[in-house]
Design a protein around this motif. Structure first.
Motif, PDB file in Angstrom:
ATOM      1  N   ARG A   4      24.311  87.236  52.698  1.00 23.94           N
ATOM      2  CA  ARG A   4      23.648  88.545  52.700  1.00 23.94           C
ATOM      3  C   ARG A   4      24.574  89.633  53.223  1.00 23.94           C
ATOM      4  N   GLN A   5      25.368  89.278  54.234  1.00 24.67           N
ATOM      5  CA  GLN A   5      26.358  90.236  54.745  1.00 24.67           C
ATOM      6  C   GLN A   5      27.281  90.680  53.617  1.00 24.67           C
ATOM      7  N   LYS A   6      27.767  89.683  52.864  1.00 26.51           N
ATOM      8  CA  LYS A   6      28.697  89.974  51.775  1.00 26.51           C
ATOM      9  C   LYS A   6      28.036  90.875  50.740  1.00 26.51           C
ATOM     10  N   TYR A   7      26.799  90.554  50.426  1.00 28.05           N
ATOM     11  CA  TYR A   7      26.083  91.336  49.415  1.00 28.05           C
ATOM     12  C   TYR A   7      26.009  92.802  49.840  1.00 28.05           C
ATOM     13  N   ILE A   8      25.674  93.018  51.110  1.00 26.81           N
ATOM     14  CA  ILE A   8      25.532  94.396  51.595  1.00 26.81           C
ATOM     15  C   ILE A   8      26.873  95.121  51.591  1.00 26.81           C
ATOM     16  N   LEU A   9      27.902  94.442  52.087  1.00 26.05           N
ATOM     17  CA  LEU A   9      29.214  95.096  52.141  1.00 26.05           C
ATOM     18  C   LEU A   9      29.722  95.435  50.740  1.00 26.05           C
ATOM     19  N   ASN A  10      29.435  94.571  49.779  1.00 21.16           N
ATOM     20  CA  ASN A  10      29.812  94.891  48.404  1.00 21.16           C
ATOM     21  C   ASN A  10      29.032  96.081  47.881  1.00 21.16           C
ATOM     22  N   HIS A  11      27.789  96.140  48.327  1.00 16.99           N
ATOM     23  CA  HIS A  11      26.900  97.187  47.825  1.00 16.99           C
ATOM     24  C   HIS A  11      27.277  98.573  48.339  1.00 16.99           C
ATOM     25  N   VAL A  12      27.840  98.641  49.539  1.00 16.95           N
ATOM     26  CA  VAL A  12      28.088  99.956  50.136  1.00 16.95           C
ATOM     27  C   VAL A  12      29.520 100.473  49.906  1.00 16.95           C
ATOM     28  N   ARG A  13      30.248  99.842  49.000  1.00 22.11           N
ATOM     29  CA  ARG A  13      31.627 100.256  48.742  1.00 22.11           C
ATOM     30  C   ARG A  13      31.779 101.688  48.242  1.00 22.11           C
ATOM     31  N   GLU A  14      30.783 102.148  47.527  1.00 26.34           N
ATOM     32  CA  GLU A  14      30.892 103.402  46.775  1.00 26.34           C
ATOM     33  C   GLU A  14      30.868 104.656  47.651  1.00 26.34           C
ATOM     34  N   TRP A  15      30.202 104.554  48.781  1.00 31.04           N
ATOM     35  CA  TRP A  15      29.948 105.774  49.549  1.00 31.04           C
ATOM     36  C   TRP A  15      30.426 105.627  50.980  1.00 31.04           C
ATOM     37  N   GLN A  16      30.436 106.746  51.711  1.00 31.98           N
ATOM     38  CA  GLN A  16      30.887 106.682  53.097  1.00 31.98           C
ATOM     39  C   GLN A  16      29.859 105.923  53.939  1.00 31.98           C
ATOM     40  N   THR A  17      30.364 104.929  54.648  1.00 33.91           N
ATOM     41  CA  THR A  17      29.487 104.057  55.427  1.00 33.91           C
ATOM     42  C   THR A  17      29.993 103.942  56.862  1.00 33.91           C
ATOM     43  N   PHE A  18      29.056 103.938  57.792  1.00 31.61           N
ATOM     44  CA  PHE A  18      29.359 103.673  59.196  1.00 31.61           C
ATOM     45  C   PHE A  18      28.583 102.427  59.570  1.00 31.61           C
ATOM     46  N   ILE A  19      29.280 101.447  60.080  1.00 26.64           N
ATOM     47  CA  ILE A  19      28.604 100.186  60.356  1.00 26.64           C
ATOM     48  C   ILE A  19      28.986  99.705  61.755  1.00 26.64           C
ATOM     49  N   THR A  20      27.987  99.388  62.573  1.00 27.89           N
ATOM     50  CA  THR A  20      28.300  98.894  63.912  1.00 27.89           C
ATOM     51  C   THR A  20      28.202  97.377  63.919  1.00 27.89           C
ATOM     52  N   CYS A  21      29.048  96.761  64.733  1.00 31.31           N
ATOM     53  CA  CYS A  21      28.964  95.300  64.882  1.00 31.31           C
ATOM     54  C   CYS A  21      29.700  94.886  66.138  1.00 31.31           C
ATOM     55  N   CYS A  22      29.389  93.674  66.616  1.00 31.31           N
ATOM     56  CA  CYS A  22      30.070  93.164  67.804  1.00 31.31           C
ATOM     57  C   CYS A  22      31.413  92.566  67.428  1.00 31.31           C
ATOM     58  N   ASP A  23      31.428  91.861  66.285  1.00 39.15           N
ATOM     59  CA  ASP A  23      32.663  91.195  65.880  1.00 39.15           C
ATOM     60  C   ASP A  23      33.116  91.770  64.535  1.00 39.15           C
ATOM     61  N   PRO A  24      34.185  92.552  64.536  1.00 38.79           N
ATOM     62  CA  PRO A  24      34.563  93.256  63.315  1.00 38.79           C
ATOM     63  C   PRO A  24      35.260  92.377  62.278  1.00 38.79           C
TER      64      PRO A  24
END
Ligand SMILES: Nc1ncnc2c1ncn2[C@@H]1O[C@H](COP(=O)(O)OP(=O)(O)O)[C@@H](O)[C@H]1O
Ligand SMILES: [Mg+2]
Length: 354
Positions: A314-334
């Motif tokens: 699911r992580q992969k799906y989301i990251l693929n999905h948001v490629r097109e636009w400017q995205t800010f994503i927070t996480c503990c382990d980058p």
């Protein structure tokens, strides 16, 4: 839409920061309670909506300080703008160096979509959460919608006040007439905007949810109006007596809802936590697509803590999905975000950013 940079002073736990952003992927990493969500919140405030944390204006100023601000430069509709929110005992907002009355005037200038873990309440929380989602999204597309909403809410409050007297004094019905007409006129518009927006959502939501669920689950969403808009005025008049006993207005779009069905059954009543979370994320991604479709520009995408709660697929799906636009994503382990996306990684530690 593109946020080029932000300057932060004494906002939440951030004493001083000046960040320039990537046009696509911006990863904000760090351990817990370091200030990652505070940065997302700062960015979000420039879309004109209230904090997605439900925070009050007074909570923004860094403990023990008198004054602070957040300031961004962004591009919208091909034009560069600047915006500044000053926080002290009150909040003062500027757009292109002019002071504006409320942050609500940012709506439609900088469009943003945010996802945070509390968005699971969009599925299992009360209907007010779902109406708020619709109202914020539509308000960013059509700022005029916000005026209908204000007029509507004002008129409902007035009717609520007067309806309580109706049971003792039927002569107040003259006053009710005008407020009910206002409620019906603005209410009809609100229902219409919301239904159309959700229809657009429905042209994206099933595909996104299908992809996110590993092509296993079908989703449907439905606008549940507690009254047809064409019947609103008639019903308000009909319900005067009943409402005067209840003490409030029992009919109208302030009581509407959205229902979600996964493979035909109610997501609210039967969905697992994981499914509900996936519906909430899909809904946000769908709204991003709808805002693009209707405005011609991708809104800025803010994803707070979305990774920690999803499996790798699911992580992969989301990251693929948001490629097109400017995205800010927070996480503990980058590390997993890094591998897939490139962009800039910011590390937040105790309110400082490197
Ligand atoms: N007004 C404020 N002044 C100073 N610190 C604050 C303020 N509001 C929140 N904080 C602090 O910010 C930290 C949480 O930041 P947050 O961005 O939510 O963390 P995370 O990195 O986990 O997303 C907490 O330590 C909290 O005490
Ligand atoms: Mg956080």
């Amino acid at each position: 839409m593109l946020i080029k940079n932000i300057k932060i002073k004494n906002f939440r736990n951030i004493e001083n920061a000046e960040l320039s952003f990537d046009e696509k992927m911006n990863v904000i990493s760090g351990e817990n309670a370091q200030g990652k969500t505070n940065i997302i919140e700062a960015l979000w405030l420039f879309c004109g909506a209230k904090s997605f944390r439900g925070a009050k204006d007074g909570e923004f100023l860094r403990f023990g300080q008198k004054k602070g601000y957040i300031e961004i430069i962004f591009i919208s509709g091909g034009t560069e703008h600047n915006a500044r929110i000053e926080v002290s005992d009150k909040k003062t907002c500027y757009l292109d160096s002019n002071s504006i009355k409320t942050s609500g005037e940012y709506a439609g200038v900088l469009r943003e979509v945010v996802f945070s873990p509390s968005d699971i309440a969009l599925i299992d929380g009360g209907p007010d959460k779902r109406r708020r989602f619709l109202d914020i999204s539509i308000g960013q597309l059509y700022p005029g919608y916000i005026s209908f909403l204000k007029e509507y809410n004002r008129s409902v409050l007035q009717r609520n006040r007067i309806i309580k007297e109706f049971k003792y004094d039927p002569s107040v019905s003259i006053l009710l007439d005008s407020f009910e007409e206002k409620i019906a006129a603005s209410g009809e518009k609100i229902i219409d905007y919301r239904k159309k927006f959700l229809e657009k959502i429905n042209s994206h939501l099933p595909d996104i949810f299908w992809g996110l669920s590993g092509e296993k689950e079908k989703i449907k969403s439905l606008y549940v109006a507690n009254e047809e808009s064409s019947m609103l005025l008639e019903r308000l008049k009909y319900l005067r007596k009943e409402d005067s006993l209840l003490g409030f207005t029992s009919v109208g779009p302030h009581r509407d809802d959205i229902e979600f069905f996964i493979n035909g059954v109610s997501a609210k009543n039967y969905g697992s936590q994981g499914q509900k979370r996936s519906v909430a994320i899909s809904l946000k991604l769908a709204s991003l697509n709808v805002i693009y479709e209707l405005s011609g520009e991708y809104p800025v995408c803010l994803l707070d803590d979305v990774m920690s709660e999803l499996d790798e697929k699911r992580q992969k799906y989301i990251l693929n999905h948001v490629r097109e636009w400017q995205t800010f994503i927070t996480c503990c382990d980058p590390s997993n975000v890094e591998r897939l996306s490139g962009g800039i990684i910011f590390n937040v530690k105790n309110g400082g950013v490197v």
